[in-house]
Design a protein around this motif. Sequence first.
Motif, PDB file in Angstrom:
ATOM      1  N   ARG A 111       0.838  -1.203   0.000  1.00  0.00           N
ATOM      2  CA  ARG A 111       0.000   0.000   0.000  1.00  0.00           C
ATOM      3  C   ARG A 111       0.879   1.261   0.000  1.00  0.00           C
ATOM      4  O   ARG A 111       0.593   2.239  -0.693  1.00  0.00           O
ATOM      5  N   ARG A 112       1.971   1.212   0.785  1.00  0.00           N
ATOM      6  CA  ARG A 112       2.838   2.387   0.891  1.00  0.00           C
ATOM      7  C   ARG A 112       3.376   2.788  -0.486  1.00  0.00           C
ATOM      8  O   ARG A 112       3.483   3.972  -0.808  1.00  0.00           O
ATOM      9  N   PHE A 113       3.744   1.775  -1.273  1.00  0.00           N
ATOM     10  CA  PHE A 113       4.382   2.135  -2.539  1.00  0.00           C
ATOM     11  C   PHE A 113       3.418   2.115  -3.737  1.00  0.00           C
ATOM     12  O   PHE A 113       3.660   2.808  -4.729  1.00  0.00           O
ATOM     13  N   ALA A 114       2.316   1.372  -3.618  1.00  0.00           N
ATOM     14  CA  ALA A 114       1.276   1.529  -4.648  1.00  0.00           C
ATOM     15  C   ALA A 114       0.722   2.954  -4.559  1.00  0.00           C
ATOM     16  O   ALA A 114       0.449   3.597  -5.587  1.00  0.00           O
ATOM     17  N   ALA A 115       0.576   3.465  -3.339  1.00  0.00           N
ATOM     18  CA  ALA A 115       0.071   4.838  -3.164  1.00  0.00           C
ATOM     19  C   ALA A 115       1.026   5.840  -3.826  1.00  0.00           C
ATOM     20  O   ALA A 115       0.590   6.830  -4.429  1.00  0.00           O
ATOM     21  N   LEU A 116       2.329   5.571  -3.711  1.00  0.00           N
ATOM     22  CA  LEU A 116       3.309   6.459  -4.360  1.00  0.00           C
ATOM     23  C   LEU A 116       3.081   6.458  -5.875  1.00  0.00           C
ATOM     24  O   LEU A 116       3.103   7.516  -6.523  1.00  0.00           O
ATOM     25  N   GLY A 117       2.845   5.272  -6.432  1.00  0.00           N
ATOM     26  CA  GLY A 117       2.608   5.162  -7.872  1.00  0.00           C
ATOM     27  C   GLY A 117       1.304   5.835  -8.289  1.00  0.00           C
ATOM     28  O   GLY A 117       1.242   6.530  -9.310  1.00  0.00           O
ATOM     29  N   ARG A 118       0.237   5.622  -7.467  1.00  0.00           N
ATOM     30  CA  ARG A 118      -1.051   6.242  -7.768  1.00  0.00           C
ATOM     31  C   ARG A 118      -0.914   7.777  -7.741  1.00  0.00           C
ATOM     32  O   ARG A 118      -1.395   8.480  -8.623  1.00  0.00           O
ATOM     33  N   ALA A 119      -0.218   8.261  -6.716  1.00  0.00           N
ATOM     34  CA  ALA A 119      -0.023   9.713  -6.602  1.00  0.00           C
ATOM     35  C   ALA A 119       0.750  10.238  -7.811  1.00  0.00           C
ATOM     36  O   ALA A 119       0.400  11.274  -8.391  1.00  0.00           O
ATOM     37  N   ALA A 120       1.779   9.507  -8.224  1.00  0.00           N
ATOM     38  CA  ALA A 120       2.590   9.944  -9.369  1.00  0.00           C
ATOM     39  C   ALA A 120       1.734  10.026 -10.628  1.00  0.00           C
ATOM     40  O   ALA A 120       1.838  10.990 -11.400  1.00  0.00           O
ATOM     41  N   ALA A 121       0.875   9.027 -10.827  1.00  0.00           N
ATOM     42  CA  ALA A 121       0.026   9.028 -12.023  1.00  0.00           C
ATOM     43  C   ALA A 121      -0.945  10.212 -11.970  1.00  0.00           C
ATOM     44  O   ALA A 121      -1.189  10.876 -12.990  1.00  0.00           O
ATOM     45  N   ASP A 122      -1.474  10.488 -10.789  1.00  0.00           N
ATOM     46  CA  ASP A 122      -2.378  11.642 -10.654  1.00  0.00           C
ATOM     47  C   ASP A 122      -1.637  12.949 -10.954  1.00  0.00           C
ATOM     48  O   ASP A 122      -2.148  13.824 -11.656  1.00  0.00           O
ATOM     49  N   ILE A 123      -0.449  13.073 -10.389  1.00  0.00           N
ATOM     50  CA  ILE A 123       0.315  14.312 -10.573  1.00  0.00           C
ATOM     51  C   ILE A 123       0.669  14.498 -12.049  1.00  0.00           C
ATOM     52  O   ILE A 123       0.502  15.578 -12.612  1.00  0.00           O
ATOM     53  N   ALA A 124       1.122  13.416 -12.678  1.00  0.00           N
ATOM     54  CA  ALA A 124       1.483  13.517 -14.102  1.00  0.00           C
ATOM     55  C   ALA A 124       0.263  13.891 -14.932  1.00  0.00           C
ATOM     56  O   ALA A 124       0.361  14.632 -15.908  1.00  0.00           O
ATOM     57  N   GLY A 125      -0.901  13.395 -14.504  1.00  0.00           N
ATOM     58  CA  GLY A 125      -2.133  13.664 -15.247  1.00  0.00           C
ATOM     59  C   GLY A 125      -2.726  15.039 -14.981  1.00  0.00           C
ATOM     60  O   GLY A 125      -3.732  15.402 -15.589  1.00  0.00           O
ATOM     61  N   GLY A 126      -2.128  15.797 -14.072  1.00  0.00           N
ATOM     62  CA  GLY A 126      -2.593  17.175 -13.878  1.00  0.00           C
ATOM     63  C   GLY A 126      -3.315  17.444 -12.568  1.00  0.00           C
ATOM     64  O   GLY A 126      -4.110  18.386 -12.485  1.00  0.00           O
ATOM     65  N   LEU A 159      -5.408   9.518 -14.731  1.00  0.00           N
ATOM     66  CA  LEU A 159      -6.292  10.571 -14.209  1.00  0.00           C
ATOM     67  C   LEU A 159      -6.955  11.306 -15.365  1.00  0.00           C
ATOM     68  O   LEU A 159      -8.161  11.503 -15.380  1.00  0.00           O
ATOM     69  N   GLY A 160      -6.131  11.697 -16.326  1.00  0.00           N
ATOM     70  CA  GLY A 160      -6.688  12.440 -17.461  1.00  0.00           C
ATOM     71  C   GLY A 160      -6.886  11.513 -18.656  1.00  0.00           C
ATOM     72  O   GLY A 160      -6.794  10.294 -18.535  1.00  0.00           O
ATOM     73  N   THR A 161      -7.152  12.102 -19.794  1.00  0.00           N
ATOM     74  CA  THR A 161      -7.361  11.281 -20.993  1.00  0.00           C
ATOM     75  C   THR A 161      -6.081  11.173 -21.805  1.00  0.00           C
ATOM     76  O   THR A 161      -5.899  10.266 -22.592  1.00  0.00           O
ATOM     77  N   GLU A 162      -5.195  12.139 -21.581  1.00  0.00           N
ATOM     78  CA  GLU A 162      -3.972  12.144 -22.367  1.00  0.00           C
ATOM     79  C   GLU A 162      -3.003  11.076 -21.848  1.00  0.00           C
ATOM     80  O   GLU A 162      -2.799  10.959 -20.635  1.00  0.00           O
ATOM     81  N   ALA A 163      -2.411  10.297 -22.736  1.00  0.00           N
ATOM     82  CA  ALA A 163      -1.497   9.237 -22.305  1.00  0.00           C
ATOM     83  C   ALA A 163      -0.140   9.846 -21.958  1.00  0.00           C
ATOM     84  O   ALA A 163       0.479  10.495 -22.794  1.00  0.00           O
ATOM     85  N   VAL A 164       0.283   9.676 -20.707  1.00  0.00           N
ATOM     86  CA  VAL A 164       1.603  10.169 -20.302  1.00  0.00           C
ATOM     87  C   VAL A 164       2.573   8.986 -20.357  1.00  0.00           C
ATOM     88  O   VAL A 164       2.353   7.983 -19.683  1.00  0.00           O
ATOM     89  N   PRO A 165       3.635   9.057 -21.167  1.00  0.00           N
ATOM     90  CA  PRO A 165       4.563   7.932 -21.255  1.00  0.00           C
ATOM     91  C   PRO A 165       5.438   7.817 -20.000  1.00  0.00           C
ATOM     92  O   PRO A 165       5.572   8.777 -19.236  1.00  0.00           O
ATOM     93  N   SER A 166       6.000   6.632 -19.805  1.00  0.00           N
ATOM     94  CA  SER A 166       6.817   6.440 -18.610  1.00  0.00           C
ATOM     95  C   SER A 166       8.043   5.593 -18.909  1.00  0.00           C
ATOM     96  O   SER A 166       8.078   4.821 -19.875  1.00  0.00           O
ATOM     97  N   VAL A 167       9.037   5.755 -18.057  1.00  0.00           N
ATOM     98  CA  VAL A 167      10.274   4.965 -18.098  1.00  0.00           C
ATOM     99  C   VAL A 167      10.419   4.316 -16.732  1.00  0.00           C
ATOM    100  O   VAL A 167      10.170   4.968 -15.715  1.00  0.00           O
TER     101      VAL A 167
END
Length: 485
Positions: A111-126, A159-167
């Motif tokens: 949960r600690r690190f899935a939350a980090l990933g979820r937060a990152a996806a939200d932030i990247a999405g705006g 979060l958004g509709t635009e696809a944000v790429p990742s590495v």
Amino acid sequence: MPMKVLSVASEAVPLVKTGGLADVAGALPGAVAQHGVAMTTLLPGYPSVLKALPRARTVHSWDSLLGTSARLLSGKLGEHPLLVLDAPALYDREGSPYSDAAGRDWDDNWRRFAALGRAAADIAGGAIVKRGKPQGFDLVHAHDWQAAMAPAYLHFAPLGTEAVPSVVTIHNMAFQGWFDRKAFAQMGLPASAWTMHGVEYHDGVGMLKAGLACAAAVTTVSPTYAREIRTGTFGMGLEGLIIARGNAVSGILNGIDIDRWNPGRDKALAETYTWRTLERRLANKRALEAEFGLDEDDGPLFIAVTRLTWQKGMDVIPQVLDHLVGLGGRLALLGSGDPEIERALFEGAARHQGRVAIRLGYDEDLSHRMQGGGDAILVPSRFEPCGLTQLYGLAYGCIPVVSRTGGLADTVIDANPAALAAGCATGIQHDGVSHDALSAALTRAAQLYRQGEVWHRVQKNAMKCDFSWTASGKAYADLYRSLIA
Ligand code: ADP
């Protein structure tokens, strides 16, 4: 306009560090800045991180981030922007970022690190909104399994509709973040993510695996390790996926932070020096001998600064102590880890008083003094994605004696007759990690050391190497650009 990249990591110097990942995550923003990348780093809000941000602004908040309330703070990592995920239920724990005082991994690490990933996806999405405008990112760079759910959320539940790429960057394939399948139901991912092309791995949740499957590109921290992880020995179960990702997988060597690791300016040293003033190193050697209670003499002083683990080959060191001492050598070792290895090392030190000394613990300043005063650093890793201590050794003229694997193979030039004749040798390599292989390498090191001028030549070659972030910063920036285009 510079590219906006969100780098997501579970540690970064100078705020929190357990290993090389922290050095890399801390240096990357500066390394890519000169190549048109504006990098923001996202870290979990451990106590040590929050303490460094007393006046941070809240830029976003979640009522429920995987079931817990959280807010996002804005601060600085050196000169670069930092976002901190302040979720006390997940991160307000002293000590190691990953485990309790007894060294047991926290039960809720998924949960600690899935939350980090979820937060990152939200932030990247705006998720962060400034003056009515969402402040998204062009790309997410996730480090290791702790951040590797970010690409999975971006892919399956953006979060958004635009696809944000990742590495995704693999700093060590041995740590994969595997959890019981029960975790999946609470991760907020659609059922479609539960496949072999998503987060499912051996009937559980594979966090690193999910990132490797979902990211646009995968990097690891040396070209040789990028090849090695295509095999069972090094891929540790994920070799099939690595092979399947084909050309999306590449290796980019870590650099070192030459502001923090520069013998010409290092305040931790008794005496600073450059390759032109090598003779001044002797003061550091004398200081180190005194600090470790070792005999003062002119034989080779070997050092090791490392986690005491099987990966690092540290179980073999106790077996070669008699040989090392027989060669007229001494050993100063700093590390902590496996209690069995600690015990064996202390036993060896008791047999060789004045010749072998062990310091348990983690001590950044001492590690600088050791690189500045030791003659050679032992890095007999069984696998080594990149390795930083051999790079510090090269920069400090503390000759690396390394196993021929991963980043060690890519950064140290063995002092074989051809390399010596060509004037490009920088260290000693051995094949495999065993009593015999390491003993032979120690013998070669001692022989080379006794040929004073030849040794000094190797030291100078080593110190002139460029392991700054210049080349690697550009390589990451080029990769980001290719994915955004
Ligand atoms: P890993 O990340 O696998 O442990 P690396 O060589 O990539 O190995 O990075 C290790 C980093 O941690 C280096 O910066 C090294 O100097 C530092 N380090 C390891 N052990 C210690 C210790 N006991 N005291 C101080 N620094 C240490």
